[in-house]
Write an enzyme that holds these catalytic residues in place. Structure first.
Site, short mmCIF file in Angstrom:
data_model
loop_
_atom_site.label_atom_id
_atom_site.label_comp_id
_atom_site.label_asym_id
_atom_site.label_seq_id
_atom_site.Cartn_x
_atom_site.Cartn_y
_atom_site.Cartn_z
CE LYS A 56 54.75 -1.45 53.00
NZ LYS A 56 54.18 -0.58 51.96
CB CYS A 61 55.26 10.14 48.01
SG CYS A 61 56.33 8.98 47.19
NE ARG A 98 56.12 5.89 44.53
CZ ARG A 98 56.02 5.21 45.67
NH1 ARG A 98 55.95 5.81 46.79
NH2 ARG A 98 56.01 3.90 45.64
NE ARG A 110 53.09 4.30 55.14
CZ ARG A 110 53.36 4.83 53.96
NH1 ARG A 110 54.10 5.90 53.86
NH2 ARG A 110 52.89 4.28 52.86
C1 UD1 Z 1 57.79 0.77 43.51
C2 UD1 Z 1 58.83 -0.30 43.27
C3 UD1 Z 1 58.51 -1.46 44.17
C4 UD1 Z 1 58.47 -0.94 45.61
C5 UD1 Z 1 57.52 0.23 45.78
C6 UD1 Z 1 57.60 0.87 47.15
C7 UD1 Z 1 59.86 -1.17 41.23
C8 UD1 Z 1 59.70 -1.38 39.77
N1 UD1 Z 1 58.80 -0.67 41.86
O1 UD1 Z 1 56.50 0.25 43.19
O2 UD1 Z 1 59.48 -2.46 44.04
O3 UD1 Z 1 58.11 -1.97 46.49
O4 UD1 Z 1 57.84 1.22 44.83
O5 UD1 Z 1 58.85 1.44 47.36
O6 UD1 Z 1 60.90 -1.46 41.79
N2 UD1 Z 1 55.83 5.44 37.07
C9 UD1 Z 1 55.40 6.35 36.13
N3 UD1 Z 1 54.07 6.33 35.78
C10 UD1 Z 1 53.19 5.45 36.31
C11 UD1 Z 1 53.65 4.51 37.26
C12 UD1 Z 1 54.98 4.53 37.62
O7 UD1 Z 1 56.16 7.16 35.66
O8 UD1 Z 1 52.00 5.49 35.93
C13 UD1 Z 1 57.25 5.44 37.47
C14 UD1 Z 1 57.43 5.78 38.94
O9 UD1 Z 1 57.47 7.17 39.19
C15 UD1 Z 1 58.76 5.08 39.24
C16 UD1 Z 1 58.71 3.83 38.34
O10 UD1 Z 1 57.77 4.14 37.31
O11 UD1 Z 1 59.83 5.88 38.87
C17 UD1 Z 1 58.30 2.55 39.04
O12 UD1 Z 1 57.07 2.81 39.68
P1 UD1 Z 1 56.08 1.69 40.20
O13 UD1 Z 1 56.73 0.35 40.09
O14 UD1 Z 1 54.75 1.88 39.62
O15 UD1 Z 1 55.98 2.10 41.71
P2 UD1 Z 1 55.32 1.26 42.81
O16 UD1 Z 1 54.23 0.42 42.32
O17 UD1 Z 1 55.08 2.20 43.93
#
Ligand code: UD1
Length: 418
Positions: free
Chosen positions: A22, A116, A121, A398
């Site tokens: 996914k 969420c 995030r 999902r």
């Molecule tokens: C994350 C997980 C991914 C998982 C997905 C769904 C990691 C590094 N990422 O990806 O493995 O499959 O959730 O559960 O393991 N953040 C910021 N600012 C930003 C972007 C991110 O502060 O602009 C922070 C987020 O709040 C979080 C961390 O960085 O604490 C990692 O986020 P990110 O990897 O971007 O999240 P996803 O892409 O959703």
């Protein structure tokens, strides 16, 4: 609303075909926005999220279709330059539309995804890098309004202050059509990011990865090509943990152990035995589950946050003060109160959960809270005596294709109830 009923205890025994990933499918489907032409993308799991993304792309004006496990793109040209709140709020991954959309079109707006259940995030990492590429960003009325004046985005030499899967995907997509060579440092290198890069390179992009640095040579244009998405390592890991928790024996087909090297090592330390049947088929069994002392979630190649809840559930009966530390998200323990309903003995301090052994678990009525947390409830239900009712199963739908059918085929007494 549908619920799932599980009669425990049960042991997982049989074979499961792992679906397409996914987390690889969503960005790959989005990345078709960068290219001209048409294509078939195979091995896409038929899930609530993938079907929903297809409807977002249709709403933007793309001519796309979902046929069983194939995403068909007839044209990826956008007519409507706005991804609306109604869509984005339901699927955070849609923020990754911004990078490819603004590199192909001069103006695009997208609703702010908001927080969420698992954490705040933010999207600052995405927006900071896009600004550096020459995009004017305005946040207004709950939308990110992006605009560029030049014909192409500027290339970028950028070090992400934090490793982010979403920001890495967004910016590397934007850079594929930028003017010149971009260098992104401190990138996420999850198998799903690499799969996106492989797809883009198939379509004519020029992207290279070395350690955590991704180099992208901007192309004039990309052309869609057929592709097959990798299998889902998180789905596989979830079923492996369920096998360990229930002392079962399970064969996984369409499985690539290289995407799960570190977790498999931890699971082997806990007593998991692995037998290779063929290149993509492996058998897993576990006669005695041993406690682990401590495990922390970390970016790939570390232990995935997406397998944290399932690991906690697996250890409920074998732990000796086992600690699980969540380092990626600040609020990813919403399954803990639900697991306590089975009788689990769990304590939380800050980002650490301590699991104290409980000999007897009993079925309960519980609530699914996020995709992966929900699977931890299935594992707990299989370890418990009596009936478990899981509410809000749309979270499971999902992320886990045909989870009820797959489990039923392996001897679990599970059914859906309207
Ligand atoms: C994350 C997980 C991914 C998982 C997905 C769904 C990691 C590094 N990422 O990806 O493995 O499959 O959730 O559960 O393991 N953040 C910021 N600012 C930003 C972007 C991110 O502060 O602009 C922070 C987020 O709040 C979080 C961390 O960085 O604490 C990692 O986020 P990110 O990897 O971007 O999240 P996803 O892409 O959703």
């Amino acid at each position: 609303m549908q619920t799932v009923v599980i009669q425990g205890p049960s042991t997982l025994k049989g074979q499961i075909n792992i679906s397409g990933s996914k987390n690889a499918s969503l960005p790959i489907m989005i990345s078709t926005l960068l290219s001209k032409g048409n294509c078939f993308i195979n091995n896409i799991p038929n899930l609530r999220d993938t079907r929903f993304l297809a409807s977002i792309l249709k709403d933007l004006g793309c001519r796309v279709d979902f046929q069983k496990n194939t995403f068909v793109v007839k044209s990826s040209a956008i007519k409507k330059k706005s991804a609306d709140y109604e869509y984005v709020r339901q699927m955070r991954a849609s923020i990754v539309i911004l990078g490819p959309a603004i590199s192909r079109y001069k103006k695009f707006k997208i609703a702010l995804p908001g927080g969420c259940s698992i954490g705040t995030r933010g999207i600052d990492l995405h927006l900071d890098a896009l600004t550096k590429m020459g995009i004017k960003i305005l946040i207004k009325n709950g939308y990110v309004i992006a605009e560029r004046k030049k014909d192409k985005l500027n290339s970028i030499n950028h070090k992400f202050p934090k490793i982010s899967v979403g920001a890495t995907q967004n910016i590397l997509m934007a850079a594929t059509l930028a003017d010149g060579i971009s260098k992104l440092k401190n990138c996420a290198i999850e198998p799903e990011v690499i799969d996106l890069i492989n797809f883009l390179n198939t379509c004519g992009a020029n992207i290279k990865v070395k350690n955590r640095t991704i180099t992208i040579k901007g192309a004039e244009e990309l052309n869609l090509e057929d592709y097959k998405v990798i299998s889902d390592r998180i789905e596989a890991g979830s079923y492996i943990l369920a096998t360990m928790a229930t002392k079962g024996r399970l064969r996984l087909n369409n499985f690539n152990p290289d995407d799960l090297t570190f977790p498999l090592k931890i699971y082997q330390d806990m007593g998991l035995k692995i037998k290779k049947i063929s290149k993509s088929s492996y058998e897993f069994y576990c006669k005695k589950l041993k406690p682990i002392k401590k495990i922390s979630t970390k970016e790939f190649p570390g232990y995935p946050t997406d397998l944290q809840a399932q690991l906690i559930a697996t250890q409920l009966k074998s732990a000796i003060k086992s600690r699980v530390i969540e380092n990626i998200f600040e609020n990813r323990f919403i399954h803990i109160p639900e697991l306590r309903r089975f009788g689990a003995n769990l304590s939380i301090i800050g980002k650490t959960v301590t699991i104290h052994k409980t000999l007897n678990l009993f079925g309960a009525e519980v609530m699914a809270t996020d995709i992966r947390a929900s699977f931890s409830l299935i594992i707990a239900a299989m370890m418990s005596k009596g009936t478990t009712v899981i509410n809000r199963i749309y979270h499971l739908d999902r992320g886990y294709e045909d989870f009820d059918l797959k489990l039923k085929k392996c001897g679990v007494n599970i059914f859906r109830k309207k």
